[in-house]
Design a protein around this motif. Sequence first.
Motif, short mmCIF file in Angstrom:
data_model
loop_
_atom_site.label_atom_id
_atom_site.label_comp_id
_atom_site.label_asym_id
_atom_site.label_seq_id
_atom_site.Cartn_x
_atom_site.Cartn_y
_atom_site.Cartn_z
N ALA A 57 52.63 -15.85 11.43
CA ALA A 57 52.43 -14.83 12.46
C ALA A 57 51.04 -14.21 12.36
O ALA A 57 50.77 -13.19 12.98
CB ALA A 57 53.50 -13.75 12.34
N ALA A 58 50.17 -14.81 11.56
CA ALA A 58 48.82 -14.28 11.36
C ALA A 58 47.84 -15.04 12.25
O ALA A 58 48.01 -16.22 12.52
CB ALA A 58 48.41 -14.44 9.90
N ALA A 59 46.80 -14.34 12.68
CA ALA A 59 45.76 -14.99 13.48
C ALA A 59 44.54 -14.09 13.59
O ALA A 59 44.64 -12.87 13.43
CB ALA A 59 46.28 -15.31 14.89
N TYR A 60 43.41 -14.72 13.83
CA TYR A 60 42.19 -13.99 14.23
C TYR A 60 42.24 -13.93 15.74
O TYR A 60 42.14 -14.95 16.43
CB TYR A 60 40.96 -14.76 13.75
N THR A 61 42.41 -12.72 16.31
CA THR A 61 42.65 -12.58 17.74
C THR A 61 41.55 -11.81 18.49
O THR A 61 41.72 -11.51 19.66
CB THR A 61 43.99 -11.87 17.99
N ALA A 62 40.44 -11.51 17.81
CA ALA A 62 39.34 -10.79 18.47
C ALA A 62 38.55 -11.79 19.32
O ALA A 62 37.59 -12.41 18.85
CB ALA A 62 38.45 -10.12 17.43
N VAL A 63 38.98 -11.94 20.56
CA VAL A 63 38.46 -13.00 21.43
C VAL A 63 36.94 -12.93 21.58
O VAL A 63 36.26 -13.95 21.46
CB VAL A 63 39.15 -12.93 22.81
N SER A 68 30.77 -14.69 17.99
CA SER A 68 29.72 -14.48 16.99
C SER A 68 30.23 -14.61 15.56
O SER A 68 29.46 -14.83 14.64
CB SER A 68 29.06 -13.11 17.18
N GLU A 69 31.55 -14.45 15.39
CA GLU A 69 32.16 -14.56 14.06
C GLU A 69 32.95 -15.86 13.98
O GLU A 69 34.13 -15.89 13.63
CB GLU A 69 33.07 -13.37 13.80
N THR A 70 32.27 -16.95 14.31
CA THR A 70 32.93 -18.26 14.40
C THR A 70 33.57 -18.67 13.07
O THR A 70 34.69 -19.20 13.04
CB THR A 70 31.92 -19.33 14.84
N ALA A 71 32.86 -18.43 11.98
CA ALA A 71 33.37 -18.84 10.67
C ALA A 71 34.66 -18.11 10.33
O ALA A 71 35.61 -18.69 9.77
CB ALA A 71 32.32 -18.59 9.58
N ALA A 72 34.73 -16.83 10.66
CA ALA A 72 35.94 -16.05 10.38
C ALA A 72 37.12 -16.55 11.21
O ALA A 72 38.24 -16.69 10.71
CB ALA A 72 35.69 -14.57 10.66
N ALA A 73 36.86 -16.83 12.48
CA ALA A 73 37.92 -17.35 13.35
C ALA A 73 38.39 -18.72 12.85
O ALA A 73 39.60 -19.01 12.83
CB ALA A 73 37.42 -17.45 14.79
N GLN A 74 37.45 -19.56 12.44
CA GLN A 74 37.79 -20.88 11.91
C GLN A 74 38.62 -20.76 10.64
O GLN A 74 39.60 -21.49 10.43
CB GLN A 74 36.50 -21.64 11.61
N ARG A 75 38.26 -19.84 9.78
CA ARG A 75 38.94 -19.68 8.50
C ARG A 75 40.42 -19.30 8.69
O ARG A 75 41.30 -19.87 8.05
CB ARG A 75 38.22 -18.63 7.66
N VAL A 76 40.67 -18.36 9.60
CA VAL A 76 42.05 -17.87 9.78
C VAL A 76 42.84 -18.75 10.74
O VAL A 76 44.01 -19.07 10.47
CB VAL A 76 42.02 -16.42 10.29
N ASN A 77 42.23 -19.16 11.84
CA ASN A 77 42.97 -19.86 12.89
C ASN A 77 43.11 -21.36 12.65
O ASN A 77 43.93 -22.02 13.30
CB ASN A 77 42.31 -19.63 14.24
N VAL A 78 42.30 -21.91 11.75
CA VAL A 78 42.37 -23.36 11.49
C VAL A 78 42.64 -23.64 10.01
O VAL A 78 43.68 -24.20 9.66
CB VAL A 78 41.06 -24.07 11.92
N ASN A 79 41.70 -23.23 9.15
CA ASN A 79 41.83 -23.58 7.74
C ASN A 79 43.11 -23.02 7.12
O ASN A 79 43.84 -23.74 6.41
CB ASN A 79 40.62 -23.07 6.96
#
Length: 286
Positions: A57-63, A68-79
């Motif tokens: 139920a976790a996600a990076y949702t700051a659309v 600009s925070e691509t690495a953070a989104a990748q870390r939570v939403n993919v890795n």
Amino acid sequence: MKVLIAGSAGQLGRALQATAPANVTVIAPPEVDFDICDPEAVARVVATAAPTLVINAAAYTAVDKAESETAAAQRVNVNAVGVLASAARNAGAGFVHVSTDFIFDGTAHLPYPPDALPNPLGVYGRTKLEGEEAARDLHGNPLIVRTAWVYAAKGANFVATMLRLMRERSELGVVADQIGTPTHVPTLARTIWTLAQGGHTGTFHATDAGVASWYDFAVAIHEEALALGLLTTPVTVKPIRTSDYPTPARRPAYSVLDKSATWALTGIPNHWRVELRACLQELARG
């Protein structure tokens, strides 16, 4: 059924705990003990919990920030999704992953079925799509539930933002040419429990019933909040175009999801306006 929830402190995590069926034992460790971006921590928690099901139920949702925070989104939403999916598979547990309408480009004119071709417009949608792929590749047989326009009585969401702005301003402009469906988090949580307990896997769509623009949603919030005393002074809510309110991330103009397959298994939920009223009534009760 013993269920381990990742993201237990978020809107969906809290709703899953509140709506858990009587025959489910929920394990909801705090983020400090369950860092989903840390493979060793995930392996340790999963081994200790020995769940039959893991729900992410976790996600990076700051659309917009995702641009600009691509690495953070990748870390939570993919890795992190891959880490959780692998740990669930290794433990012999099922895996539920929650995704989004933002994997679609919004060029359709009919609701998107689960097998529609994805084409995300920005980093958030792309990472959520890659998260789906990681879940399938690294677990093998997950349950993926896509949803949209999620809100709850607590947390950062559109309803909370509108109520704050309506208390601060006399006039608001809200985008009227983006169409989707608001989703009260308890609806999503109950749908996940029904599908999971039924042993379903594959990709499903889940929102409340009905269709709205963000403008329609804002007008409804205004009307219901006034009736409940959450707002004391009426404000003017004006429809504007997406081009009048530029944002870093592009958003789909039409992202209504086809829920027919889901509803055949779970039943049709309430219309979004009924659920909005229930949410605001909860707020009014304090």
